[in-house]
Write a protein that holds these residues in place. Structure first.
Motif, mmCIF file in Angstrom:
data_model
loop_
_atom_site.group_PDB
_atom_site.id
_atom_site.type_symbol
_atom_site.label_atom_id
_atom_site.label_comp_id
_atom_site.label_asym_id
_atom_site.label_seq_id
_atom_site.Cartn_x
_atom_site.Cartn_y
_atom_site.Cartn_z
ATOM 1 N N ARG A 35 0.861 -1.192 0.000
ATOM 2 C CA ARG A 35 0.000 0.000 0.000
ATOM 3 C C ARG A 35 0.891 1.235 0.000
ATOM 4 O O ARG A 35 2.060 1.182 0.398
ATOM 5 C CB ARG A 35 -0.937 0.009 1.199
ATOM 6 C CG ARG A 35 -0.253 0.134 2.555
ATOM 7 C CD ARG A 35 -1.204 -0.218 3.677
ATOM 8 N NE ARG A 35 -1.606 -1.613 3.601
ATOM 9 C CZ ARG A 35 -2.570 -2.147 4.368
ATOM 10 N NH1 ARG A 35 -3.213 -1.403 5.241
ATOM 11 N NH2 ARG A 35 -2.875 -3.427 4.246
ATOM 12 N N LEU A 36 0.304 2.339 -0.427
ATOM 13 C CA LEU A 36 1.074 3.564 -0.574
ATOM 14 C C LEU A 36 1.464 4.141 0.777
ATOM 15 O O LEU A 36 0.663 4.224 1.699
ATOM 16 C CB LEU A 36 0.255 4.606 -1.353
ATOM 17 C CG LEU A 36 0.901 5.983 -1.528
ATOM 18 C CD1 LEU A 36 2.209 5.898 -2.293
ATOM 19 C CD2 LEU A 36 -0.063 6.930 -2.226
ATOM 20 N N SER A 37 2.714 4.546 0.881
ATOM 21 C CA SER A 37 3.213 5.344 1.998
ATOM 22 C C SER A 37 4.375 6.171 1.466
ATOM 23 O O SER A 37 4.972 5.845 0.433
ATOM 24 C CB SER A 37 3.690 4.461 3.152
ATOM 25 O OG SER A 37 4.858 3.739 2.786
ATOM 26 N N ASN A 41 7.149 4.826 -1.360
ATOM 27 C CA ASN A 41 7.312 5.550 -2.617
ATOM 28 C C ASN A 41 8.736 6.061 -2.762
ATOM 29 O O ASN A 41 9.345 5.970 -3.833
ATOM 30 C CB ASN A 41 6.318 6.704 -2.682
ATOM 31 C CG ASN A 41 6.408 7.493 -3.980
ATOM 32 O OD1 ASN A 41 6.848 8.624 -4.000
ATOM 33 N ND2 ASN A 41 5.995 6.877 -5.088
ATOM 34 N N LEU A 66 3.614 3.281 -7.698
ATOM 35 C CA LEU A 66 3.539 3.982 -6.420
ATOM 36 C C LEU A 66 4.522 3.415 -5.404
ATOM 37 O O LEU A 66 5.125 4.155 -4.633
ATOM 38 C CB LEU A 66 2.118 3.910 -5.857
ATOM 39 C CG LEU A 66 1.060 4.714 -6.620
ATOM 40 C CD1 LEU A 66 -0.329 4.392 -6.081
ATOM 41 C CD2 LEU A 66 1.321 6.210 -6.537
ATOM 42 N N VAL A 67 4.695 2.082 -5.378
ATOM 43 C CA VAL A 67 5.525 1.464 -4.339
ATOM 44 C C VAL A 67 6.469 0.399 -4.896
ATOM 45 O O VAL A 67 7.005 -0.404 -4.128
ATOM 46 C CB VAL A 67 4.652 0.848 -3.221
ATOM 47 C CG1 VAL A 67 3.856 1.923 -2.503
ATOM 48 C CG2 VAL A 67 3.726 -0.243 -3.761
ATOM 49 N N GLN A 148 4.278 10.944 -7.372
ATOM 50 C CA GLN A 148 4.537 9.599 -6.860
ATOM 51 C C GLN A 148 4.709 8.589 -7.991
ATOM 52 O O GLN A 148 5.493 7.649 -7.886
ATOM 53 C CB GLN A 148 3.398 9.173 -5.932
ATOM 54 C CG GLN A 148 3.283 10.077 -4.708
ATOM 55 C CD GLN A 148 1.985 9.865 -3.958
ATOM 56 O OE1 GLN A 148 0.928 9.670 -4.561
ATOM 57 N NE2 GLN A 148 2.057 9.886 -2.641
ATOM 58 N N THR A 149 3.957 8.779 -9.058
ATOM 59 C CA THR A 149 4.105 7.944 -10.241
ATOM 60 C C THR A 149 3.416 8.636 -11.410
ATOM 61 O O THR A 149 2.664 9.599 -11.220
ATOM 62 C CB THR A 149 3.502 6.536 -10.005
ATOM 63 O OG1 THR A 149 3.910 5.649 -11.051
ATOM 64 C CG2 THR A 149 1.991 6.570 -9.927
ATOM 65 N N GLU A 161 1.411 13.311 -0.586
ATOM 66 C CA GLU A 161 0.060 13.095 -0.087
ATOM 67 C C GLU A 161 -0.468 14.374 0.508
ATOM 68 O O GLU A 161 0.291 15.159 1.075
ATOM 69 C CB GLU A 161 0.049 12.012 0.984
ATOM 70 C CG GLU A 161 0.256 10.602 0.489
ATOM 71 C CD GLU A 161 0.112 9.589 1.607
ATOM 72 O OE1 GLU A 161 -0.744 8.685 1.476
ATOM 73 O OE2 GLU A 161 0.859 9.702 2.592
ATOM 74 N N GLN A 189 -4.800 12.090 -2.573
ATOM 75 C CA GLN A 189 -3.984 12.344 -3.754
ATOM 76 C C GLN A 189 -4.685 13.346 -4.661
ATOM 77 O O GLN A 189 -5.903 13.505 -4.614
ATOM 78 C CB GLN A 189 -3.752 11.054 -4.540
ATOM 79 C CG GLN A 189 -2.844 10.046 -3.869
ATOM 80 C CD GLN A 189 -2.724 8.789 -4.715
ATOM 81 O OE1 GLN A 189 -3.711 8.135 -5.013
ATOM 82 N NE2 GLN A 189 -1.510 8.449 -5.092
#
Length: 256
Positions: A35-37, A41, A66-67, A148-149, A161, A189
């Motif tokens: 998951r995104l953090s 990232n 993203l990750v 982020q991407t 974020e 986002q």
């Protein structure tokens, strides 16, 4: 999958982050979280930059989500096992979750109309966040957002974020169309649209910044790791930016 959890400060030992997976006959993916953090990232961006610095001759392409970091290699020049060993050795060299972000990043300041008929869902999004429209704009404008991407459409950034209040859901139905340059929000986002498209995210701002320039030597303006500040402007100022060029009044400076 490779268990390298000892290098991750974010996950318990049994989580196994980061993880290396084969992708097809010529690819590997290094996943830093599920998951995104911000740290995950950061790790993906920093690890891709490290692959570039390593100069592995067999690597033909790299990218980040993203990750995760993806690399594609020449399977006639190196085996999966050998490429994977190189990746794992590089992973073991440092804590990628605390790594420095890549060099050469830029900070873009982008003139943006918030609300009005140009971006009609500001009030709705602010209410979802438990904020007044004015406070929502203030918080967004004060937050320096990382690219982020890039995804969904050519050159289109996912930016984050935002503060926790903006952890709002997507709409249950699609908006039939938002224009190129639209600023939309959901799940902490912002997406800045590079094309005219339907969306399930709420349209809160509008820019004249053109992100996809098909005839340019560098058709994608923003790169993962760049940062963006949205500068509030009036509709009158927005009107004067028409015809000023694809930057639409946006300016960039180097990030150190």
């Amino acid at each position: 999958m490779t268990d390298l959890a000892s290098h991750s400060p974010l996950a318990p030992a049994d989580a196994g982050w980061p993880r290396v997976s084969n992708t097809g006959f010529d690819g590997l993916v290094v996943q830093f979280a599920d998951r995104l953090s911000e740290p995950a990232n950061r790790a993906a961006l920093a690890f891709r930059a490290a692959i570039a610095r390593a100069g592995w001759s067999a690597v033909e392409e790299t990218s980040t989500s993203l990750v995760s970091t993806y690399l594609r290699f020449d399977p006639l020049g190196v085996t999966h096992a050998a490429m994977r060993a190189e990746v794992e050795a590089l992973l073991a060299t440092q804590d990628w979750y605390a790594a420095a972000l890549p060099e050469g990043r830029k900070l873009w300041r982008v003139p943006t109309v918030f609300g009005t008929d140009l971006a009609p869902q500001l009030e709705e999004a602010a209410a979802r966040a438990g904020l007044s429209a004015e406070e929502a704009v203030r918080q967004i404008a004060e937050t320096q957002l990382r690219v982020q991407t890039i995804g969904f459409a050519p050159g289109q950034p996912y930016l984050g974020e935002l503060p926790p209040a903006f952890d709002i859901p997507r709409q249950t139905a699609l908006t039939p169309q938002v224009p190129e340059g639209a600023v939309v929000v959901a799940i902490r986002q912002i997406v800045l649209f590079s094309v005219t498209t339907p969306t399930g995210w709420r349209h809160i701002g509008q820019t004249r910044f053109r992100l996809f320039r098909r005839d340019s030597d560098q058709p994608f303006v923003l790169r993962p790791g760049d940062e963006v500040l949205f500068t509030p402007i009036s509709p009158e100022r927005y009107a004067t930016l028409e015809g000023t060029g694809p930057d639409g009044g946006a300016v960039a400076e180097a990030l150190t």
